[in-house]
Design a protein around this motif. Structure first.
Motif, PDB file in Angstrom:
ATOM      1  N   GLN A 132      60.340  35.013  45.376  1.00  0.00           N
ATOM      2  CA  GLN A 132      60.612  34.790  46.810  1.00  0.00           C
ATOM      3  C   GLN A 132      60.735  36.150  47.483  1.00  0.00           C
ATOM      4  O   GLN A 132      61.763  36.828  47.361  1.00  0.00           O
ATOM      5  CB  GLN A 132      61.940  34.028  46.975  1.00  0.00           C
ATOM      6  CG  GLN A 132      61.829  32.586  46.583  1.00  0.00           C
ATOM      7  CD  GLN A 132      63.167  31.851  46.628  1.00  0.00           C
ATOM      8  OE1 GLN A 132      63.208  30.702  46.297  1.00  0.00           O
ATOM      9  NE2 GLN A 132      64.252  32.510  47.020  1.00  0.00           N
ATOM     10  N   PRO A 133      59.656  36.592  48.153  1.00  0.00           N
ATOM     11  CA  PRO A 133      59.672  37.949  48.718  1.00  0.00           C
ATOM     12  C   PRO A 133      60.824  38.141  49.702  1.00  0.00           C
ATOM     13  O   PRO A 133      61.164  37.231  50.443  1.00  0.00           O
ATOM     14  CB  PRO A 133      58.337  38.054  49.465  1.00  0.00           C
ATOM     15  CG  PRO A 133      57.523  36.895  49.016  1.00  0.00           C
ATOM     16  CD  PRO A 133      58.455  35.847  48.494  1.00  0.00           C
ATOM     17  N   MET A 134      61.425  39.327  49.654  1.00  0.00           N
ATOM     18  CA  MET A 134      62.361  39.699  50.712  1.00  0.00           C
ATOM     19  C   MET A 134      61.512  40.154  51.896  1.00  0.00           C
ATOM     20  O   MET A 134      60.735  41.105  51.777  1.00  0.00           O
ATOM     21  CB  MET A 134      63.271  40.836  50.260  1.00  0.00           C
ATOM     22  CG  MET A 134      64.133  41.317  51.391  1.00  0.00           C
ATOM     23  SD  MET A 134      65.387  42.479  50.886  1.00  0.00           S
ATOM     24  CE  MET A 134      66.022  42.926  52.509  1.00  0.00           C
ATOM     25  N   GLU A 135      61.635  39.443  53.016  1.00  0.00           N
ATOM     26  CA  GLU A 135      60.777  39.788  54.157  1.00  0.00           C
ATOM     27  C   GLU A 135      61.336  40.972  54.924  1.00  0.00           C
ATOM     28  O   GLU A 135      62.546  41.116  55.066  1.00  0.00           O
ATOM     29  CB  GLU A 135      60.604  38.572  55.051  1.00  0.00           C
ATOM     30  CG  GLU A 135      59.565  37.640  54.439  1.00  0.00           C
ATOM     31  CD  GLU A 135      59.500  36.300  55.126  1.00  0.00           C
ATOM     32  OE1 GLU A 135      59.877  36.229  56.308  1.00  0.00           O
ATOM     33  OE2 GLU A 135      59.070  35.346  54.444  1.00  0.00           O
ATOM     34  N   ARG A 136      60.430  41.795  55.417  1.00  0.00           N
ATOM     35  CA  ARG A 136      60.861  42.972  56.181  1.00  0.00           C
ATOM     36  C   ARG A 136      61.086  42.590  57.635  1.00  0.00           C
ATOM     37  O   ARG A 136      60.295  41.831  58.210  1.00  0.00           O
ATOM     38  CB  ARG A 136      59.770  44.035  56.146  1.00  0.00           C
ATOM     39  CG  ARG A 136      59.644  44.736  54.843  1.00  0.00           C
ATOM     40  CD  ARG A 136      58.431  45.601  54.862  1.00  0.00           C
ATOM     41  NE  ARG A 136      58.779  47.007  54.782  1.00  0.00           N
ATOM     42  CZ  ARG A 136      57.890  47.983  54.831  1.00  0.00           C
ATOM     43  NH1 ARG A 136      56.615  47.706  55.005  1.00  0.00           N
ATOM     44  NH2 ARG A 136      58.265  49.228  54.722  1.00  0.00           N
ATOM     45  N   ASP A 137      62.129  43.151  58.190  1.00  0.00           N
ATOM     46  CA  ASP A 137      62.398  42.982  59.616  1.00  0.00           C
ATOM     47  C   ASP A 137      61.633  44.097  60.353  1.00  0.00           C
ATOM     48  O   ASP A 137      61.847  45.281  60.069  1.00  0.00           O
ATOM     49  CB  ASP A 137      63.922  43.092  59.827  1.00  0.00           C
ATOM     50  CG  ASP A 137      64.344  42.935  61.273  1.00  0.00           C
ATOM     51  OD1 ASP A 137      63.531  43.255  62.176  1.00  0.00           O
ATOM     52  OD2 ASP A 137      65.497  42.522  61.501  1.00  0.00           O
ATOM     53  N   ASP A 138      60.764  43.730  61.279  1.00  0.00           N
ATOM     54  CA  ASP A 138      59.944  44.729  61.973  1.00  0.00           C
ATOM     55  C   ASP A 138      60.781  45.774  62.706  1.00  0.00           C
ATOM     56  O   ASP A 138      60.382  46.929  62.831  1.00  0.00           O
ATOM     57  CB  ASP A 138      58.998  44.042  62.974  1.00  0.00           C
ATOM     58  CG  ASP A 138      57.900  43.288  62.231  1.00  0.00           C
ATOM     59  OD1 ASP A 138      57.703  43.578  61.032  1.00  0.00           O
ATOM     60  OD2 ASP A 138      57.271  42.389  62.838  1.00  0.00           O
ATOM     61  N   LYS A 139      61.941  45.330  63.204  1.00  0.00           N
ATOM     62  CA  LYS A 139      62.793  46.275  63.965  1.00  0.00           C
ATOM     63  C   LYS A 139      63.326  47.377  63.026  1.00  0.00           C
ATOM     64  O   LYS A 139      63.445  48.530  63.400  1.00  0.00           O
ATOM     65  CB  LYS A 139      63.968  45.537  64.613  1.00  0.00           C
ATOM     66  CG  LYS A 139      63.590  44.836  65.910  1.00  0.00           C
ATOM     67  CD  LYS A 139      64.834  44.579  66.726  1.00  0.00           C
ATOM     68  CE  LYS A 139      64.995  43.142  67.152  1.00  0.00           C
ATOM     69  NZ  LYS A 139      65.025  42.049  66.235  1.00  0.00           N
ATOM     70  N   VAL A 140      63.646  46.982  61.796  1.00  0.00           N
ATOM     71  CA  VAL A 140      64.127  47.978  60.817  1.00  0.00           C
ATOM     72  C   VAL A 140      62.996  48.949  60.499  1.00  0.00           C
ATOM     73  O   VAL A 140      63.192  50.174  60.452  1.00  0.00           O
ATOM     74  CB  VAL A 140      64.638  47.270  59.526  1.00  0.00           C
ATOM     75  CG1 VAL A 140      64.977  48.292  58.447  1.00  0.00           C
ATOM     76  CG2 VAL A 140      65.850  46.401  59.841  1.00  0.00           C
ATOM     77  N   VAL A 141      61.810  48.407  60.315  1.00  0.00           N
ATOM     78  CA  VAL A 141      60.646  49.259  60.003  1.00  0.00           C
ATOM     79  C   VAL A 141      60.415  50.250  61.144  1.00  0.00           C
ATOM     80  O   VAL A 141      60.187  51.441  60.905  1.00  0.00           O
ATOM     81  CB  VAL A 141      59.395  48.382  59.761  1.00  0.00           C
ATOM     82  CG1 VAL A 141      58.131  49.229  59.691  1.00  0.00           C
ATOM     83  CG2 VAL A 141      59.568  47.563  58.478  1.00  0.00           C
ATOM     84  N   GLU A 142      60.511  49.739  62.368  1.00  0.00           N
ATOM     85  CA  GLU A 142      60.295  50.594  63.555  1.00  0.00           C
ATOM     86  C   GLU A 142      61.324  51.737  63.598  1.00  0.00           C
ATOM     87  O   GLU A 142      60.975  52.898  63.800  1.00  0.00           O
ATOM     88  CB  GLU A 142      60.461  49.715  64.796  1.00  0.00           C
ATOM     89  CG  GLU A 142      59.744  50.211  66.020  1.00  0.00           C
ATOM     90  CD  GLU A 142      59.935  49.199  67.142  1.00  0.00           C
ATOM     91  OE1 GLU A 142      60.528  49.578  68.150  1.00  0.00           O
ATOM     92  OE2 GLU A 142      59.524  48.017  66.966  1.00  0.00           O
ATOM     93  N   GLN A 160      53.530  50.186  46.370  1.00  0.00           N
ATOM     94  CA  GLN A 160      53.337  48.733  46.308  1.00  0.00           C
ATOM     95  C   GLN A 160      53.948  48.136  47.574  1.00  0.00           C
ATOM     96  O   GLN A 160      54.971  48.646  48.051  1.00  0.00           O
ATOM     97  CB  GLN A 160      54.090  48.146  45.113  1.00  0.00           C
ATOM     98  CG  GLN A 160      53.875  48.828  43.796  1.00  0.00           C
ATOM     99  CD  GLN A 160      52.603  48.390  43.115  1.00  0.00           C
ATOM    100  OE1 GLN A 160      51.965  47.429  43.546  1.00  0.00           O
ATOM    101  NE2 GLN A 160      52.227  49.098  42.085  1.00  0.00           N
ATOM    102  N   PRO A 161      53.364  47.029  48.083  1.00  0.00           N
ATOM    103  CA  PRO A 161      53.969  46.406  49.266  1.00  0.00           C
ATOM    104  C   PRO A 161      55.432  46.024  49.007  1.00  0.00           C
ATOM    105  O   PRO A 161      55.771  45.594  47.903  1.00  0.00           O
ATOM    106  CB  PRO A 161      53.115  45.147  49.473  1.00  0.00           C
ATOM    107  CG  PRO A 161      51.835  45.421  48.758  1.00  0.00           C
ATOM    108  CD  PRO A 161      52.166  46.342  47.622  1.00  0.00           C
ATOM    109  N   PHE A 162      56.267  46.222  50.018  1.00  0.00           N
ATOM    110  CA  PHE A 162      57.708  45.917  49.931  1.00  0.00           C
ATOM    111  C   PHE A 162      57.934  44.505  49.381  1.00  0.00           C
ATOM    112  O   PHE A 162      58.716  44.292  48.457  1.00  0.00           O
ATOM    113  CB  PHE A 162      58.291  46.049  51.353  1.00  0.00           C
ATOM    114  CG  PHE A 162      59.782  45.893  51.446  1.00  0.00           C
ATOM    115  CD1 PHE A 162      60.614  46.998  51.366  1.00  0.00           C
ATOM    116  CD2 PHE A 162      60.349  44.634  51.643  1.00  0.00           C
ATOM    117  CE1 PHE A 162      61.995  46.859  51.474  1.00  0.00           C
ATOM    118  CE2 PHE A 162      61.730  44.486  51.740  1.00  0.00           C
ATOM    119  CZ  PHE A 162      62.552  45.600  51.660  1.00  0.00           C
ATOM    120  N   GLU A 163      57.183  43.556  49.944  1.00  0.00           N
ATOM    121  CA  GLU A 163      57.416  42.144  49.588  1.00  0.00           C
ATOM    122  C   GLU A 163      56.978  41.812  48.163  1.00  0.00           C
ATOM    123  O   GLU A 163      57.320  40.759  47.639  1.00  0.00           O
ATOM    124  CB  GLU A 163      56.680  41.209  50.564  1.00  0.00           C
ATOM    125  CG  GLU A 163      57.197  41.243  51.998  1.00  0.00           C
ATOM    126  CD  GLU A 163      56.616  42.391  52.818  1.00  0.00           C
ATOM    127  OE1 GLU A 163      55.876  43.245  52.253  1.00  0.00           O
ATOM    128  OE2 GLU A 163      56.908  42.451  54.026  1.00  0.00           O
TER     129      GLU A 163
END
Ligand SMILES: Cc1cc2nc3c(=O)[nH]c(=O)nc-3n(C[C@H](O)[C@H](O)[C@H](O)COP(=O)(O)O)c2cc1C
Length: 278
Positions: A235-245, A222-225
């Motif tokens: 209220q979705p917890m938004e992903r930080d792209d740098k963490v994903v990278e 399922q999508p993280f958010e």
């Protein structure tokens, strides 16, 4: 394997090298890890019976396989770990005993109100616990056996999650199955010599994977958010792209299934084991 990559690399393995033995030491190492799973009141209600397929009589082996509907992965895996939950280990008396042990080793702090008499009074008489300590009286005083069953079961599921990671850490493949369809549960208990009160949880298949460790790539999630929220539900917890990278570099986030070669891999395995091809 490093923890982040281990979590990202684990897959439910459904094809095993049926002929390749698994060392007893590897199974011991898996269970030694599982023993350290966390659980409420340090109850540790999990019990596991390790079964080497080739040590079974033909009759028992066939019964255990039939109980799981002859699932292909079960037929091929040389080791089957049957996980049960002992309801007796999750009764309030066990909580008293085990939390006393936790007090004795300095794990639960007296500073928060934990004391031998306070634990006993809360559980046996329903006395309100002091501020700072867990409100164990509300859950554990007069706790019906159904709640113990639920607790024993859910904590054993947690142990299985650790055990699957431990198996991967051994370089082995693993997959959880139900122990048996309901009409076979009693027969399986008889074969394994398991007390009637034990609740069946999962059967952990272990073996050397016949499919590649990538097993066709990471399975859908399922999508993280849509799974994790910030502050309040919705209220979705938004992903930080740098963490994903970084997690991609570290091996947690890997190529999603299906990898391009997956269908060929499945065709090969299907043919090798003589299953019908469509
Ligand atoms: C408790 C449990 C029971 C499962 N039972 C089966 C099963 O009976 N047969 C099967 O093929 N897979 C079974 N699976 C595997 C899941 O279908 C699998 O976890 C899911 O496809 C997600 O893939 P992944 O584990 O590779 O990430 C089970 C998994 C769990 C955790």
């Amino acid at each position: 394997m490093e923890f982040t990559r281990l979590v990202g690399t684990r897959r439910s393995i459904r094809w095993f090298k049926s002929w390749e033995p698994v060392a007893r030491e590897s199974i011991q190492r898996i269970l030694e890890h599982t023993r350290w799973t966390t659980c409420p009141g340090n109850l540790q209600p999990w019990r596991a019976i390790v079964v080497y397929r080739d040590e079974l009589s033909e009759e028992d082996r066939d019964l255990l396989l039939k109980a799981d509907n002859w699932q292909g992965a079960h037929v091929q895996a040389p080791v089957w770990i049957y996980w049960y939950a002992d309801i007796e280990a999750a009764r309030p008396e066990a909580f008293v005993r085990n939390t006393h042990d936790l007090l004795d080793v300095g794990a639960i702090p007296a500073a928060y109100g934990w004391a031998r008499d306070t634990i006993k009074a809360a559980i046996q008489e329903g006395v309100e616990t002091p501020e700072g300590m867990a409100s164990i009286q509300e859950i554990l005083h007069n706790m019906p056996p159904e709640v113990s069953a639920m607790m024993a079961y859910s904590e054993t599921v947690g142990a299985c999650a650790v055990s699957t990671l431990a198996a991967f850490n051994e370089g082995l493949g693993t997959c959880l199955h139900t122990i048996a369809r309901p009409s076979f549960q009693d027969k399986v208990k008889q074969v394994l010599g398991v007390p009637e009160r034990f609740i069946p949880v999962w059967n952990q298949l272990v073996g050397v994977p016949a499919e590649s460790m990538a097993a066709g790539g990471q399975r859908p999630r399922q999508p993280f958010e849509e799974t994790f929220f910030w502050g309040r539900y919705g209220q979705p917890m938004e992903r930080d792209d740098k963490v994903v990278e970084q997690l991609t570099i570290d091996g947690l986030l890997q190529a999603p299934a299906p990898l391009p070669q997956r269908w060929e891999e499945l065709r090969f395995l299907t043919r090798m084991y003589g299953y019908p091809e469509d």
